[in-house]
Write an enzyme that holds these catalytic residues in place. Sequence first.
Site, PDB file in Angstrom:
ATOM      1  N   LYS A   1       4.293  -3.869   5.452  1.00  0.00           N
ATOM      2  CA  LYS A   1       4.203  -4.413   4.094  1.00  0.00           C
ATOM      3  C   LYS A   1       5.073  -5.655   3.989  1.00  0.00           C
ATOM      4  O   LYS A   1       6.128  -5.721   4.608  1.00  0.00           O
ATOM      5  CB  LYS A   1       4.723  -3.376   3.076  1.00  0.00           C
ATOM      6  CG  LYS A   1       3.802  -2.208   2.821  1.00  0.00           C
ATOM      7  CD  LYS A   1       4.430  -1.248   1.801  1.00  0.00           C
ATOM      8  CE  LYS A   1       3.607   0.008   1.619  1.00  0.00           C
ATOM      9  NZ  LYS A   1       2.315  -0.199   0.974  1.00  0.00           N
TER      10      LYS A   1
ATOM     11  N   ARG B   1      -3.051   9.424   3.265  1.00  0.00           N
ATOM     12  CA  ARG B   1      -4.243  10.266   3.433  1.00  0.00           C
ATOM     13  C   ARG B   1      -4.258  10.955   4.798  1.00  0.00           C
ATOM     14  O   ARG B   1      -4.874  12.005   4.949  1.00  0.00           O
ATOM     15  CB  ARG B   1      -5.504   9.422   3.202  1.00  0.00           C
ATOM     16  CG  ARG B   1      -5.725   8.320   4.173  1.00  0.00           C
ATOM     17  CD  ARG B   1      -6.700   7.267   3.666  1.00  0.00           C
ATOM     18  NE  ARG B   1      -6.099   6.368   2.678  1.00  0.00           N
ATOM     19  CZ  ARG B   1      -6.730   5.375   2.067  1.00  0.00           C
ATOM     20  NH1 ARG B   1      -8.010   5.141   2.337  1.00  0.00           N
ATOM     21  NH2 ARG B   1      -6.109   4.602   1.204  1.00  0.00           N
TER      22      ARG B   1
HETATM   23  N1  BES Z   1       2.310   4.130  -0.587  1.00  0.00           N
HETATM   24  C1  BES Z   1       1.245   3.226  -0.699  1.00  0.00           C
HETATM   25  C2  BES Z   1       0.618   3.158  -2.079  1.00  0.00           C
HETATM   26  C3  BES Z   1       1.483   2.680  -3.211  1.00  0.00           C
HETATM   27  C4  BES Z   1       1.383   1.395  -3.669  1.00  0.00           C
HETATM   28  C5  BES Z   1       2.356   3.533  -3.847  1.00  0.00           C
HETATM   29  C6  BES Z   1       2.158   0.963  -4.727  1.00  0.00           C
HETATM   30  C7  BES Z   1       3.146   3.117  -4.898  1.00  0.00           C
HETATM   31  C8  BES Z   1       3.038   1.836  -5.348  1.00  0.00           C
HETATM   32  C9  BES Z   1       0.137   3.604   0.283  1.00  0.00           C
HETATM   33  O1  BES Z   1       0.527   4.252   1.429  1.00  0.00           O
HETATM   34  C10 BES Z   1      -0.469   2.323   0.705  1.00  0.00           C
HETATM   35  O2  BES Z   1       0.215   1.551   1.320  1.00  0.00           O
HETATM   36  N2  BES Z   1      -1.712   2.118   0.339  1.00  0.00           N
HETATM   37  C11 BES Z   1      -2.388   0.919   0.663  1.00  0.00           C
HETATM   38  C12 BES Z   1      -3.688   1.327   1.281  1.00  0.00           C
HETATM   39  C13 BES Z   1      -4.454   0.205   1.856  1.00  0.00           C
HETATM   40  C14 BES Z   1      -3.866  -0.241   3.137  1.00  0.00           C
HETATM   41  C15 BES Z   1      -5.837   0.734   2.080  1.00  0.00           C
HETATM   42  C16 BES Z   1      -2.626   0.144  -0.613  1.00  0.00           C
HETATM   43  O3  BES Z   1      -3.016   0.759  -1.587  1.00  0.00           O
HETATM   44  O4  BES Z   1      -2.364  -1.048  -0.632  1.00  0.00           O
HETATM   45 ZN    ZN Z   2       1.120   2.919   2.993  1.00  0.00          ZN
END
Ligand code: BES
Ligand code: ZN
Length: 473
Positions: free
Chosen positions: A253, A327
Amino acid sequence: MIAKLKNYSEFSEISNTESLVYIYKNIDEFKSLSDDEKLYKFIESQIDRKKDISYLKSIDQVQVFVHIGEGDSRVDVLEKLRRKAAEVHELIKSSGAENSAIICDNNEYQIAFVEGLVLKNYTFNKYISETDKWFLKEINVRFNNEESGLSDILSAVYWSRDLVNEPPSHLTARNLSDRLETLSENSEIEVEVFGKSKIEALKMGGLLGVNMGSVQEPTFNILTYKPKNARNKKPIVLVGKGVVYDTGGINLKPTGYLETMKSDMSGSAVVSGLIKAIAANKLPVYMIVLIPATDNRPGKDAIVPGDILTMYNGKTVEVINTDAEGRLILADGLAFADKFDPELVLSVATLTGAAQAAFGTKVIAAMGNADEKMKDLISAGFETGERVAELPFWDDYGDEVKSKIADLKNLGGKTAGAITAGKFLENFTKSPYLHLDIAGVSFMDSDDHYRPAGGTGSGVRLLYKFIENSILK
Ligand code: BES
Ligand code: ZN
Ligand code: ZN
């Protein structure tokens, strides 16, 4: 520690309390609460001026007057009262009063107000050397019948917030398990923790996969509450996402997205808080909480896009993006849940940025295939102010997570990310299923009414009400 809630029966018992809060709908109601006639004119004028909150201060006491307008629906009034309580909390704080008494004829209103007051009273200052020591220590209430286990429910929200606020330096998967193990003390909750070798023996390929980049071992946690008088034969199984820190893994990230990712175990904080409250109040419900826990980091062995993992139920998953890790670990949790032949499986997770983008911080995104239970969940959302919005769950969306080289892939298309994530999860349980994506509501960047900045514990009160109204009805 939450403020002590003390029940009183006569005004004389609280007349010397440092802060008094009157709650009423009109002047007649106020007159029934107070025989201090000098106040009546003042209250009338405040009502005329449409002032919702007014106060009078003397040297040793602050009196706060909360006027509820007419016309709002019942649940809107309850939520307004929670929010007004947060404002009143600021007033009490500025007066320095450390105890308070609520004077109100309506039990429900009183409960909502106390919820707001106690939730606003939360602080997380264990890592600050010198802090403002003030907090509200005691709240006197006059619950005319059942107070519905309020104190234990609010303590569970504190528990949940404390876990979310704990930094990753102090909350590895093992630390989380240690904290969960404390729930078995003084309660009927049984806690079992699987370490890495057991997880390997069980072939939980999702949890092991996400953990590959980590130097810390994963854990898989099972919390069981099975009272003798349980009304349900088949358990309710809740699965909480326990990613103690989400860097994104190899799909790292960027700055701006990392800073709050200690909150990626909020699902686990909510479901463990829920079972804690339910056991403390001895609700007759058989419930199991499952928490797969790990951090998600890049590392020399970390999974990479292109890998294929074999999950606990034997299904294979092509990894497209290592940041869609929630997931992967939940898939093992859900598949494991089916072993218990559940009445309902419910997952709670900070799963997608898409849920956050769609609803902001206001609403929990919900989806699933247990339609009657979904209705109960939505109405519990209005009751508690932890509102829920249902997303469509049609199979078309499920097609997006089919892979050409494995059974599934861990990423859908560019759009509808919250739904495709839910559809992915649905592949791993054959039981009636609901999924809550709490990414938007689990962590506040700044104070929001009775949700102080940081972990919110949102979901605990919602699910408690849901269990009471849906499973125990
Ligand atoms: N932990 C994140 C989701 C999240 C985002 C939680 C903002 C709290 C606040 C999750 O693991 C993630 O990174 N999701 C990605 C998925 C994507 C790569 C398909 C997302 O939603 O950006
Ligand atoms: Zn993630
Ligand atoms: Zn995550």
